[in-house]
Design an enzyme around this catalytic site. Structure first.
Site, PDB file in Angstrom:
ATOM      1  N   HIS A 123       0.701  -1.161  -0.126  1.00 21.02           N
ATOM      2  CA  HIS A 123       0.063   0.167  -0.069  1.00 21.02           C
ATOM      3  C   HIS A 123       0.752   1.362   0.031  1.00 21.02           C
ATOM      4  O   HIS A 123       0.452   2.244   0.453  1.00 21.02           O
ATOM      5  CB  HIS A 123      -0.914   0.014   1.299  1.00 21.02           C
ATOM      6  CG  HIS A 123      -0.158  -0.162   2.561  1.00 21.02           C
ATOM      7  ND1 HIS A 123      -0.647  -0.888   3.464  1.00 21.02           N
ATOM      8  CD2 HIS A 123       0.847   0.513   2.859  1.00 21.02           C
ATOM      9  CE1 HIS A 123       0.098  -0.679   4.879  1.00 21.02           C
ATOM     10  NE2 HIS A 123       1.091  -0.061   4.413  1.00 21.02           N
ATOM     11  N   GLU A 129       4.030  -5.428   8.750  1.00 23.07           N
ATOM     12  CA  GLU A 129       2.665  -5.359   7.970  1.00 23.07           C
ATOM     13  C   GLU A 129       2.333  -6.801   7.460  1.00 23.07           C
ATOM     14  O   GLU A 129       1.145  -7.000   7.251  1.00 23.07           O
ATOM     15  CB  GLU A 129       2.787  -4.283   7.068  1.00 23.07           C
ATOM     16  CG  GLU A 129       2.954  -3.176   7.729  1.00 23.07           C
ATOM     17  CD  GLU A 129       2.878  -1.884   6.631  1.00 23.07           C
ATOM     18  OE1 GLU A 129       2.935  -0.564   6.842  1.00 23.07           O
ATOM     19  OE2 GLU A 129       3.186  -2.112   5.200  1.00 23.07           O
ATOM     20  N   HIS A 145      -1.387   4.056   9.979  1.00 27.08           N
ATOM     21  CA  HIS A 145      -0.208   4.656  10.381  1.00 27.08           C
ATOM     22  C   HIS A 145      -0.032   5.933  11.099  1.00 27.08           C
ATOM     23  O   HIS A 145       0.903   6.670  11.127  1.00 27.08           O
ATOM     24  CB  HIS A 145       0.726   4.764   8.936  1.00 27.08           C
ATOM     25  CG  HIS A 145       0.828   3.633   8.068  1.00 27.08           C
ATOM     26  ND1 HIS A 145      -0.388   3.099   7.507  1.00 27.08           N
ATOM     27  CD2 HIS A 145       1.819   2.986   7.566  1.00 27.08           C
ATOM     28  CE1 HIS A 145       0.033   2.145   6.781  1.00 27.08           C
ATOM     29  NE2 HIS A 145       1.290   2.172   6.644  1.00 27.08           N
ATOM     30  N   HIS A 150      10.279  -4.150   4.621  1.00 26.54           N
ATOM     31  CA  HIS A 150      10.793  -2.983   4.404  1.00 26.54           C
ATOM     32  C   HIS A 150      11.099  -2.256   5.826  1.00 26.54           C
ATOM     33  O   HIS A 150      10.450  -2.549   6.760  1.00 26.54           O
ATOM     34  CB  HIS A 150       9.809  -1.924   3.573  1.00 26.54           C
ATOM     35  CG  HIS A 150       8.306  -1.632   3.949  1.00 26.54           C
ATOM     36  ND1 HIS A 150       7.435  -2.664   4.324  1.00 26.54           N
ATOM     37  CD2 HIS A 150       7.623  -0.474   4.272  1.00 26.54           C
ATOM     38  CE1 HIS A 150       6.258  -2.286   4.851  1.00 26.54           C
ATOM     39  NE2 HIS A 150       6.245  -0.911   4.976  1.00 26.54           N
TER      40      HIS A 150
HETATM   41  C1  DHB Z   1       6.333   2.862   2.503  1.00 27.01           C
HETATM   42  C2  DHB Z   1       5.834   1.644   2.510  1.00 27.01           C
HETATM   43  C3  DHB Z   1       4.802   1.706   3.494  1.00 27.01           C
HETATM   44  O1  DHB Z   1       4.092   0.342   3.734  1.00 27.01           O
HETATM   45  C4  DHB Z   1       4.274   2.780   4.283  1.00 27.01           C
HETATM   46  O2  DHB Z   1       3.274   2.541   4.992  1.00 27.01           O
HETATM   47  C5  DHB Z   1       4.835   4.154   3.854  1.00 27.01           C
HETATM   48  C6  DHB Z   1       5.798   4.019   3.077  1.00 27.01           C
HETATM   49  C7  DHB Z   1       7.490   2.824   1.482  1.00 27.01           C
HETATM   50  O3  DHB Z   1       8.056   1.906   0.882  1.00 27.01           O
HETATM   51  O4  DHB Z   1       7.645   4.138   1.177  1.00 27.01           O
HETATM   52 FE    FE Z   2       2.488   0.914   5.491  1.00 30.61          FE
END
Ligand code: DHB
Ligand code: FE
Length: 277
Positions: free
Chosen positions: A12, A238, A59, A191
């Site tokens: 997302h 996540e 978030h 991530h």
């Molecule tokens: C990014 C990924 C995410 O899941 C998020 O909530 C905000 C930013 C990213 O990879 O930039």
């Molecule tokens: Fe996210």
């Protein structure tokens, strides 16, 4: 009785929302990501779910560190979107199904999940970007947001997330109305957006998760939360949303999957899992 048609996972990333706003889907950078979506839209057009349950992680828009529900379920007639500071255009409110929400809330508490019910909830990119990806014309079925805490530790365990999904599946199926449901699990895969490991992506771990979520989700419950952070990065937690979605489904076959890096800072996994008897 309500029927679950299947589940869909997607990243997302806010940058995807910006790419949609800028009409960049066919640019070489974005095409390998966006190419995963037309077959899923075709499946949705064919199966026509009456309701979408969108499992995402807030978030900091709907909830903040002062009050952080572990699991929250929307119970509103509509859910507004707000400016989060990512440069995303603010979207019109998303229509809900409060009656079905209350049935699910009742069913979850009956099954001993003490959730937070939300008669008002602002939905962030974790919810909105997937809605745009799957229903680009905005013509989506009524949506029920379910958010789990991945922001402030302690976050739920993978086992708890899968068990939540199982209870959710049972609560959905005993809704007396004859409707069909699709369940989204948004976020991930690996991530880490900040700190010394910023930019960390673990393709091997992501691909293992994509395989096991189909064939043996129980095996994934053996991963501890600390191990998940180590292997997937701080925001890779996540993946809990995927486990919640998966728990609701029962037996599935994977109709579509795609994995692409780099999209922003995130290993982006997209999967369409169809329920089978
Ligand atoms: C990014 C990924 C995410 O899941 C998020 O909530 C905000 C930013 C990213 O990879 O930039
Ligand atoms: Fe996210």
């Amino acid at each position: 009785m309500a029927r679950i048609l299947g589940g869909i996972t997607t990243s997302h990333i806010p940058a995807v929302g910006k790419a949609i706003a800028g009409g960049l889907e066919q640019e070489p950078y974005w095409k390998p990501f966006f190419d995963a979506y037309p077959p899923i839209r075709d499946w949705l057009a064919r199966t026509k779910p009456d309701v979408v349950i969108n499992i995402y992680n807030d978030h900091g828009l709907g909830f903040f560190l002062d009050k952080m529900p572990t699991f929250a379920i929307g119970a509103a007639h509509e859910y507004r979107n707000e400016d989060e500071g990512w440069g995303l255009p603010k979207l019109p409110p998303f229509r809900g199904d409060a009656k079905f929400s209350w049935h699910i809330i009742e069913g979850m508490v009956e099954r001993e999940f003490d959730i937070t019910s939300c008669q008002e909830l602002a939905v962030d990119h974790g919810f909105t970007v997937p809605m745009q990806l799957f229903w680009p014309d905005g013509n989506h079925p009524p949506a029920i947001p379910i958010s789990a805490n991945t922001v402030q530790h302690p976050i739920p365990t993978l086992k708890r997330a899968l068990d939540f999904g199982k209870a959710l599946g049972a609560a959905i199926r005993d809704y007396p109305e004859d409707i069909s449901v699709v369940v989204l699990g948004t976020g991930g895969l690996s991530h880490q957006l900040d700190g010394a490991r910023a930019g960390f992506i673990n393709k091997e771990f992501d691909q293992m998760c994509m395989e096991k979520i189909v064939s043996d989700p129980e095996a994934l419950t053996k991963i501890s939360r600390h191990e998940l952070v180590r292997q997937a990065g701080a925001q890779g937690t996540e993946f809990l949303m995927w486990m919640m979605m998966r728990g609701a489904l029962g037996n599935v076959r994977a109709l579509q999957q795609n994995y692409h890096i780099p999209i922003s800072n995130t290993g982006a996994g997209t999967m369409l899992l169809e329920c089978i008897e």
